[in-house]
Motif scaffolding. Structure first.
Motif, mmCIF file in Angstrom:
data_model
loop_
_atom_site.group_PDB
_atom_site.id
_atom_site.type_symbol
_atom_site.label_atom_id
_atom_site.label_comp_id
_atom_site.label_asym_id
_atom_site.label_seq_id
_atom_site.Cartn_x
_atom_site.Cartn_y
_atom_site.Cartn_z
ATOM 1 N N GLY A 150 0.960 -1.017 0.113
ATOM 2 C CA GLY A 150 -0.199 -0.196 0.050
ATOM 3 C C GLY A 150 1.088 1.304 -0.179
ATOM 4 N N LEU A 158 10.836 3.508 -1.109
ATOM 5 C CA LEU A 158 9.735 2.244 -0.042
ATOM 6 C C LEU A 158 9.653 1.121 -1.343
ATOM 7 C CD1 LEU A 158 8.080 3.675 1.913
ATOM 8 C CD2 LEU A 158 9.570 2.307 2.379
ATOM 9 N N ILE A 184 -9.904 -0.435 -4.638
ATOM 10 C CA ILE A 184 -9.923 0.293 -6.363
ATOM 11 C C ILE A 184 -11.150 0.950 -6.545
ATOM 12 C CG2 ILE A 184 -9.349 0.482 -9.022
ATOM 13 C CD1 ILE A 184 -7.090 -0.413 -6.312
ATOM 14 N N LYS A 228 -16.751 0.020 3.573
ATOM 15 C CA LYS A 228 -16.521 0.676 4.152
ATOM 16 C C LYS A 228 -17.482 1.960 5.166
ATOM 17 C CE LYS A 228 -15.529 2.750 0.114
ATOM 18 N NZ LYS A 228 -15.677 4.481 -0.096
ATOM 19 N N TYR A 438 -5.976 7.688 2.150
ATOM 20 C CA TYR A 438 -5.076 7.218 1.211
ATOM 21 C C TYR A 438 -4.175 8.692 0.665
ATOM 22 C CZ TYR A 438 -10.199 10.002 -0.711
ATOM 23 O OH TYR A 438 -10.673 10.952 -0.264
ATOM 24 N N GLU A 439 -3.928 8.194 -0.862
ATOM 25 C CA GLU A 439 -2.968 8.710 -1.363
ATOM 26 C C GLU A 439 -1.762 8.294 -0.424
ATOM 27 O OE1 GLU A 439 -2.927 9.189 -4.053
ATOM 28 O OE2 GLU A 439 -4.842 9.609 -4.919
ATOM 29 N N LEU A 444 3.407 8.499 6.519
ATOM 30 C CA LEU A 444 4.168 8.120 5.466
ATOM 31 C C LEU A 444 4.050 9.734 4.931
ATOM 32 C CD1 LEU A 444 5.693 6.841 2.997
ATOM 33 C CD2 LEU A 444 3.939 6.586 1.990
ATOM 34 N N LEU A 447 6.529 11.506 7.150
ATOM 35 C CA LEU A 447 8.324 10.978 6.500
ATOM 36 C C LEU A 447 8.416 11.880 5.531
ATOM 37 C CD1 LEU A 447 8.110 7.289 8.060
ATOM 38 C CD2 LEU A 447 9.606 9.660 9.163
ATOM 39 N N PHE A 464 14.110 5.572 4.236
ATOM 40 C CA PHE A 464 13.585 4.605 5.236
ATOM 41 C C PHE A 464 14.446 3.746 5.803
ATOM 42 C CE2 PHE A 464 10.147 6.422 2.217
ATOM 43 C CZ PHE A 464 8.955 6.934 3.744
HETATM 44 C C1 LIG Z 1 -11.378 4.708 0.541
HETATM 45 C C2 LIG Z 1 -10.329 4.034 -0.391
HETATM 46 C C3 LIG Z 1 -10.393 4.211 -1.565
HETATM 47 C C4 LIG Z 1 -8.507 3.964 -2.506
HETATM 48 N N1 LIG Z 1 -8.961 4.235 -3.344
HETATM 49 C C5 LIG Z 1 -7.019 3.457 -3.833
HETATM 50 C C6 LIG Z 1 -7.670 3.731 -5.965
HETATM 51 O O1 LIG Z 1 -8.259 4.574 -5.938
HETATM 52 N N2 LIG Z 1 -6.491 3.100 -6.340
HETATM 53 C C7 LIG Z 1 -5.457 2.689 -5.293
HETATM 54 O O2 LIG Z 1 -4.419 1.846 -5.968
HETATM 55 N N3 LIG Z 1 -5.542 2.821 -4.547
HETATM 56 C C8 LIG Z 1 -6.607 2.929 -3.218
HETATM 57 N N4 LIG Z 1 -6.363 3.114 -2.475
HETATM 58 C C9 LIG Z 1 -5.671 2.288 -1.343
HETATM 59 C C10 LIG Z 1 -4.385 3.741 -0.285
HETATM 60 O O3 LIG Z 1 -3.863 4.342 -1.280
HETATM 61 C C11 LIG Z 1 -3.171 2.734 0.822
HETATM 62 O O4 LIG Z 1 -5.007 2.747 1.566
HETATM 63 C C12 LIG Z 1 -3.145 3.340 1.203
HETATM 64 O O5 LIG Z 1 -1.811 4.080 -0.001
HETATM 65 C C13 LIG Z 1 -2.386 3.422 2.304
HETATM 66 O O6 LIG Z 1 -2.053 1.603 1.660
HETATM 67 P P1 LIG Z 1 -2.464 0.210 2.695
HETATM 68 O O7 LIG Z 1 -3.905 0.937 3.013
HETATM 69 O O8 LIG Z 1 -1.887 -1.076 2.047
HETATM 70 O O9 LIG Z 1 -1.346 0.665 4.464
HETATM 71 P P2 LIG Z 1 -0.045 0.326 5.068
HETATM 72 O O10 LIG Z 1 0.852 0.599 3.911
HETATM 73 O O11 LIG Z 1 -0.064 -1.072 5.232
HETATM 74 O O12 LIG Z 1 -0.270 0.891 6.495
HETATM 75 C C14 LIG Z 1 -1.033 0.690 7.825
HETATM 76 C C15 LIG Z 1 -0.274 1.713 8.017
HETATM 77 O O13 LIG Z 1 1.546 1.594 8.467
HETATM 78 C C16 LIG Z 1 1.965 3.013 8.472
HETATM 79 N N5 LIG Z 1 3.144 2.445 7.996
HETATM 80 C C17 LIG Z 1 3.394 2.268 6.299
HETATM 81 N N6 LIG Z 1 4.809 2.512 6.156
HETATM 82 C C18 LIG Z 1 4.975 2.891 7.265
HETATM 83 C C19 LIG Z 1 6.174 3.744 7.221
HETATM 84 N N7 LIG Z 1 7.198 3.906 6.828
HETATM 85 N N8 LIG Z 1 7.012 4.614 8.344
HETATM 86 C C20 LIG Z 1 5.504 4.741 9.394
HETATM 87 N N9 LIG Z 1 4.228 3.817 9.545
HETATM 88 C C21 LIG Z 1 4.637 3.460 8.321
HETATM 89 C C22 LIG Z 1 0.747 3.743 7.679
HETATM 90 O O14 LIG Z 1 0.898 4.860 8.212
HETATM 91 C C23 LIG Z 1 -0.646 3.057 8.054
HETATM 92 O O15 LIG Z 1 -0.745 3.624 9.781
HETATM 93 C C24 LIG Z 1 -8.175 3.410 -1.036
HETATM 94 C C25 LIG Z 1 -7.617 3.588 -0.282
HETATM 95 C C26 LIG Z 1 -8.678 3.481 0.449
HETATM 96 C C27 LIG Z 1 -8.834 3.765 1.705
#
Ligand SMILES: Cc1cc2nc3c(=O)[nH]c(=O)nc-3n(C[C@H](O)[C@H](O)[C@H](O)COP(=O)(O)OP(=O)(O)OC[C@H]3O[C@@H](n4cnc5c(N)ncnc54)[C@H](O)[C@@H]3O)c2cc1C
Length: 469
Positions: A150, A158, A184, A228, A438-439, A444, A447, A464
């Protein structure tokens, strides 16, 4: 004079006029149609997470909303990308979920224009226009996030260690894609997906390819729709790819497009930077619009004029003023130093607005697209460009955090006496929470602010190491 007015004052007069028209268009749409639908859609989706209001998507299509911000040379109306800031701001004041029926479509378009894939964009725009004429809809979704990757997909450092699973295999005439994407937005009704994949699972940063694919292509299936709590109008789904064939003409970014490995990997960084800085600045605009809605709701409650209440109201106002300045400033920075920089100047602005379409069509030639990619690479080497990531990340995490703080403050102030205000704030809290995720999750983005603004003039801080060593 406010920062907003100051910066606006330096823009071409035609653009200021355009921004006012876009704002007026959004406000009319919200007043006449969206406010009454927002609560109803939220209620229906909470009952049944598979519900999608297709009639609203068709209405947007009929209004031409899926082509208004597409450049004229591709057949769109050509509303300036900066005016999207104000469009987002107003739409968020109505409903973040409804705003998200349009946002991902234009993120997809931004991603395609960042790769200068104008031939592909033209093909899709023709379908959008045709759908708009026939009472149908044609929209795009962006598929980047994967089950084990994500935040890791959202930064050039990363991504080197991301555990990716959407793999592209070179085959005759194109690629074969297998894997899975999650969360998505709008995949459920979008007609086209813009997708990232990798030719080498062990080395994602050096093997990124991007492509477009029809959602109905053989081998693509939709998985579950996420249950959601927020932004109900816009469904987020799992998408599976099973040996999906992608013709070379639909590949928008790959190693083959560049002379050297260095150019290819630099462009991949540039792509992440361009896309995420602008879309994160957009989240800042959404978070600002939400705060206007929060203040309007609190104003509906009769409150005493005692000192605590005035102090809390002042906090709401102060958060909004900060968000407005930060998000607008980030947009100006991202535009002035990013891929659309020329469009802020009077000359290019008027050229693209008034030049006959048959001349603008020259941009569709393969050789011009190649030259534009080379030009973009040269521009990216300027240190100011790299800082654009910092402005996007800063506005995204700061404004979304301020929005959540304001919502909690408003809930404390308003209590539960007025049901419309109580449930209004409750919905906004569920919707705005997702802006922190999201985004790239906010941790992150925090940072990334350090990464962009600390370190020496040309080199950003590497942050990182402990995670990826
Ligand atoms: C409603 C919704 C719509 C979305 N729409 C899209 C879309 O259209 N297309 C798409 O591709 N994606 C989409 N996403 C995905 C979204 O971009 C990801 O949810 C987001 O990037 C976070 O990734 P993750 O959920 O895997 O969390 P993770 O990356 O697993 O993070 C989990 C936790 O760990 C923390 N963390 C992660 N890495 C680090 C680090 N290096 N240092 C410190 N803390 C860290 C984060 O802050 C978070 O608290 C959507 C998400 C949501 C919720």
């Amino acid at each position: 004079m406010s920062i907003e007015q100051e910066a606006i004052g330096r823009l071409p007069a035609g653009l200021i006029n355009e921004i006012n028209n876009v704002r007026h268009f959004a406000l009319k749409l919200i007043d006449e149609e969206l406010l009454k639908r927002a609560i109803e859609i939220d209620r229906l989706v909470l009952k049944n997470s598979d519900y999608v209001d297709l009639s609203l998507i068709e209405r947007f299509s009929k209004l031409g909303l899926y082509s208004k911000f597409i450049p004229r040379f591709l057949g769109g109306t050509g509303w300036h990308p900066l005016s999207f800031y104000f469009f987002n701001l107003e739409m968020a004041g109505a409903c973040l979920g409804i705003a998200n029926l349009l946002g991902p479509h234009y993120v997809a378009m931004g991603l395609l224009s960042a790769t200068n894939s104008f031939t592909v964009l033209k093909k899709i725009t023709n379908e959008i226009l045709e759908a708009q004429r026939c009472g149908d809809h044609c929209t795009m979704a962006v598929a980047i996030t994967e089950p084990n990757a994500g935040s890791d997909m959202e930064d050039d450092e990363l991504i080197t260690k991301a555990d990716v699973m959407t793999i592209a295999k070179k085959v005759s005439g194109g690629y074969e894609i297998s894997g899975q994407k999650i969360f998505i937005s709008n995949a459920k009704f979008a007609k086209w997906y813009v997708v990232s994949a990798f030719t080498n699972k062990k080395s994602p940063a050096d093997s990124l390819i991007m492509f477009v694919v029809r959602s109905s292509a053989k081998g693509i299936t939709l998985g579950r729709t996420e249950k959601k709590l927020g932004q109900s109008a816009s469904p987020a789904s799992v998408v599976f790819f099973d040996k999906v064939f992608i013709a070379d003409e639909d590949v928008t970014f790959s190693r083959e497009m560049f002379k050297t490995d260095e150019d290819y990997s630099l462009y991949a960084k540039c792509l992440l930077n361009d896309l995420l800085s602008l879309s994160r600045a957009g989240v800042g605009a959404l978070a600002t619009g939400v705060q206007v809605q929060v203040i309007n709701l609190v104003e509906k409650v009769k409150l005493k004029n005692d000192e605590w209440i005035i102090k809390e109201k002042s906090k709401l106002l102060s958060n909004l003023m900060t968000s407005k300045r930060v998000s607008w400033y980030a947009h100006i920075e991202c535009f002035a130093n990013g891929p659309y920089r020329d469009l802020l100047q009077g000359g290019p602005y008027y050229f693209f607005k008034y030049c006959p379409r048959f001349i603008l069509k020259l941009l569709l030639s393969k050789s011009v697209q190649k030259k534009l990619r080379q030009k973009r690479l040269k521009m990216y080497q300027i240190s100011n460009e790299k800082k654009v990531q910092g402005y996007g990340a800063h506005t995204k995490y700061l404004c979304s955090n301020l929005a959540m703080e304001s919502i909690f403050t408003a809930q404390n102030l308003a209590g539960s006496h007025n049901p419309a205000v109580f449930f209004g704030l409750e919905k906004i809290a569920r919707d705005a929470k997702l802006l922190q995720i999201y985004e790239g999750a906010n941790e992150l983005n925090q940072l990334l602010v350090a990464k962009s603004f600390l370190g020496d003039k040309d080199k950003r801080l590497e942050i990182f190491h402990e995670n990826i060593a």
